[in-house]
Scaffold this active site. Structure first.
Site, mmCIF file in Angstrom:
data_model
loop_
_atom_site.group_PDB
_atom_site.id
_atom_site.type_symbol
_atom_site.label_atom_id
_atom_site.label_comp_id
_atom_site.label_asym_id
_atom_site.label_seq_id
_atom_site.Cartn_x
_atom_site.Cartn_y
_atom_site.Cartn_z
ATOM 1 N N GLY A 1 35.921 35.196 39.961
ATOM 2 C CA GLY A 1 35.753 36.645 39.895
ATOM 3 C C GLY A 1 36.074 37.161 38.508
ATOM 4 N N ALA A 2 35.774 36.332 37.499
ATOM 5 C CA ALA A 2 36.147 36.667 36.115
ATOM 6 C C ALA A 2 35.173 37.631 35.459
ATOM 7 C CB ALA A 2 36.257 35.386 35.282
ATOM 8 N N VAL B 1 32.092 31.536 45.479
ATOM 9 C CA VAL B 1 33.362 30.820 45.639
ATOM 10 C C VAL B 1 33.553 30.163 47.012
ATOM 11 C CG1 VAL B 1 34.857 31.853 43.898
ATOM 12 C CG2 VAL B 1 34.443 33.082 46.042
ATOM 13 N N SER C 1 47.344 40.757 48.113
ATOM 14 C CA SER C 1 47.329 42.223 47.976
ATOM 15 C C SER C 1 48.577 42.751 48.676
ATOM 16 C CB SER C 1 46.093 42.806 48.659
ATOM 17 O OG SER C 1 46.255 44.199 48.865
ATOM 18 N N TYR D 1 40.153 42.847 55.766
ATOM 19 C CA TYR D 1 40.682 42.598 54.418
ATOM 20 C C TYR D 1 42.156 42.183 54.486
ATOM 21 C CZ TYR D 1 41.953 43.552 49.534
ATOM 22 O OH TYR D 1 42.426 43.450 48.237
ATOM 23 N N ALA E 1 43.783 40.948 56.959
ATOM 24 C CA ALA E 1 43.928 39.628 57.594
ATOM 25 C C ALA E 1 43.687 38.523 56.564
ATOM 26 C CB ALA E 1 42.948 39.501 58.761
ATOM 27 N N LYS F 1 44.140 38.721 53.299
ATOM 28 C CA LYS F 1 45.179 38.694 52.264
ATOM 29 C C LYS F 1 46.504 38.159 52.824
ATOM 30 C CE LYS F 1 42.612 40.025 48.860
ATOM 31 N NZ LYS F 1 42.249 39.063 47.807
HETATM 32 P P1 NAI Z 1 36.161 43.558 41.131
HETATM 33 O O1 NAI Z 1 35.152 43.967 42.154
HETATM 34 O O2 NAI Z 1 36.306 44.351 39.883
HETATM 35 O O3 NAI Z 1 35.922 42.044 40.730
HETATM 36 C C1 NAI Z 1 35.672 41.058 41.689
HETATM 37 C C2 NAI Z 1 34.775 40.008 41.064
HETATM 38 O O4 NAI Z 1 34.609 38.962 42.045
HETATM 39 C C3 NAI Z 1 33.364 40.534 40.731
HETATM 40 O O5 NAI Z 1 33.004 40.144 39.417
HETATM 41 C C4 NAI Z 1 32.469 39.860 41.766
HETATM 42 O O6 NAI Z 1 31.161 39.586 41.295
HETATM 43 C C5 NAI Z 1 33.252 38.586 42.054
HETATM 44 N N1 NAI Z 1 32.917 38.042 43.371
HETATM 45 C C6 NAI Z 1 32.889 38.710 44.548
HETATM 46 N N2 NAI Z 1 32.514 37.881 45.524
HETATM 47 C C7 NAI Z 1 32.288 36.674 44.943
HETATM 48 C C8 NAI Z 1 31.855 35.421 45.433
HETATM 49 N N3 NAI Z 1 31.550 35.238 46.739
HETATM 50 N N4 NAI Z 1 31.748 34.383 44.570
HETATM 51 C C9 NAI Z 1 32.042 34.557 43.260
HETATM 52 N N5 NAI Z 1 32.415 35.732 42.732
HETATM 53 C C10 NAI Z 1 32.547 36.768 43.572
HETATM 54 O O7 NAI Z 1 37.559 43.503 41.930
HETATM 55 P P2 NAI Z 1 39.086 43.441 41.436
HETATM 56 O O8 NAI Z 1 39.704 44.747 41.739
HETATM 57 O O9 NAI Z 1 39.176 42.873 40.084
HETATM 58 O O10 NAI Z 1 39.649 42.419 42.519
HETATM 59 C C11 NAI Z 1 39.995 41.095 42.215
HETATM 60 C C12 NAI Z 1 40.886 40.584 43.320
HETATM 61 O O11 NAI Z 1 42.050 41.402 43.393
HETATM 62 C C13 NAI Z 1 40.253 40.605 44.712
HETATM 63 O O12 NAI Z 1 40.639 39.447 45.419
HETATM 64 C C14 NAI Z 1 40.878 41.829 45.344
HETATM 65 O O13 NAI Z 1 40.927 41.753 46.752
HETATM 66 C C15 NAI Z 1 42.250 41.794 44.740
HETATM 67 N N6 NAI Z 1 42.988 43.040 44.747
HETATM 68 C C16 NAI Z 1 42.507 44.131 44.094
HETATM 69 C C17 NAI Z 1 43.197 45.315 44.142
HETATM 70 C C18 NAI Z 1 42.708 46.536 43.470
HETATM 71 O O14 NAI Z 1 43.234 47.632 43.767
HETATM 72 N N7 NAI Z 1 41.733 46.464 42.563
HETATM 73 C C19 NAI Z 1 44.487 45.426 44.859
HETATM 74 C C20 NAI Z 1 44.909 44.199 45.479
HETATM 75 C C21 NAI Z 1 44.175 43.061 45.417
#
Ligand code: NAI
Length: 248
Positions: free
Chosen positions: A13-14, A64, A142, A155, A157, A159
């Site tokens: 998810g980079a 992933v 999370s 979600y 569940a 995390k």
């Molecule tokens: P984001 O939406 O900005 O980035 C997520 C990235 O993961 C995107 O580039 C997307 O293309 C990629 N992605 C999604 N599904 C994928 C898959 N099946 N295979 C490969 N890549 C995939 O989200 P963010 O906020 O950076 O979230 C990152 C992590 O942090 C997630 O696991 C999210 O649940 C967690 N998180 C985020 C919070 C927030 O408030 N932003 C709070 C707590 C946890």
């Protein structure tokens, strides 16, 4: 200062948000970075940005939760930079719907992306880490794993499952010099926020003691700590950066 010179890290998810910020932080600390995302354009843009800053980076495209895609992507990283030392299992999705209205497809996709992915990606890197006798697995949970959130049963569940995965695997591999830990961010200002209803976002700000979303730059230093030798005594831990949203 954490020095990751000579280390190889894969960040899932980079292409966006937290993953993008962590890729840059680990790269600046000296690691070569596998920039993994299912979105090719964003993975390539991040890899190009890192490369322009003098960081070794390779964009790899995979879902992933797909074993064949992940193994092919990791093989490209290993061929370019060597065996993977650090895996940041971070890719995830988020959406909001009450359980009574939730379709099987929405439930299954959440479990697949947020939880099956840890099994698929981690299993793929462990043999290499065991050979080296050193490794770092860091998983993004999370704060909602602890406190729950309305409309997010699926979600939350996943995390909570991330925390169980982290603790159980930590036992299995610490004897091989591999640590497994998690982070549990509170509300962080990334594009995932746009997938949530505006009223949910407003209530979240009002309910969080610090009364604002956090930034990616407030998450990345903790991942860096866990990735380096300075984090060696964290085993099965979860570090919470959440503005007081969940105090533990
Ligand atoms: P984001 O939406 O900005 O980035 C997520 C990235 O993961 C995107 O580039 C997307 O293309 C990629 N992605 C999604 N599904 C994928 C898959 N099946 N295979 C490969 N890549 C995939 O989200 P963010 O906020 O950076 O979230 C990152 C992590 O942090 C997630 O696991 C999210 O649940 C967690 N998180 C985020 C919070 C927030 O408030 N932003 C709070 C707590 C946890």
């Amino acid at each position: 200062m954490t020095d990751l010179s000579g280390k190889v890290a894969v960040v899932t998810g980079a292409g966006s948000g937290i993953g993008k910020g962590v890729a840059l932080t680990l790269g600046r600390a000296g690691a070569a970075i596998g920039v993994l995302d299912r979105n090719r354009a964003s993975a390539e843009a991040v890899a190009a940005d890192l490369t322009a800053q003098g960081i070794k980076a390779l964009a790899v495209v995979a879902d992933v939760a797909d074993v064949a895609m992940v193994e092919a992507a990791f093989a490209k990283v290993v061929a370019a930079f060597g065996e993977i030392d650090i895996l940041f299992n971070n890719a995830g999705i988020d959406n909001s719907v009450d359980l009574v209205d939730m379709s099987e497809a929405v439930w299954d996709e959440m479990i697949r992306v947020n939880l099956r992915s840890l099994f698929v990606c981690t299993r793929a890197v462990l043999p290499g880490m065991k050979r080296k006798g050193w490794g770092r697995i860091i998983n993004t949970a999370s704060q909602s794993a602890y406190k729950g959130a309305p409309g997010m049963v699926h979600y939350c569940a996943t995390k909570a499952g991330v925390l169980g995965f982290t603790r159980a695997l930590a036992y299995e591999v610490i004897g091989d010099g591999i640590t497994v830990n998690a982070i549990a961010p509170g509300p962080i200002d990334t594009p995932i926020k746009d997938t949530l209803p505006p009223e949910w976002v407003k209530a979240k700000v009002e309910g969080t003691p610090i009364r604002r979303f956090g930034t990616v730059d407030e998450v990345a230093p903790t991942v860096l700590l866990l990735a380096g030798d300075g984090g060696a005594y964290y085993v099965g831990a979860c570090l919470n950066m959440n503005g007081g949203d969940h105090m533990a």
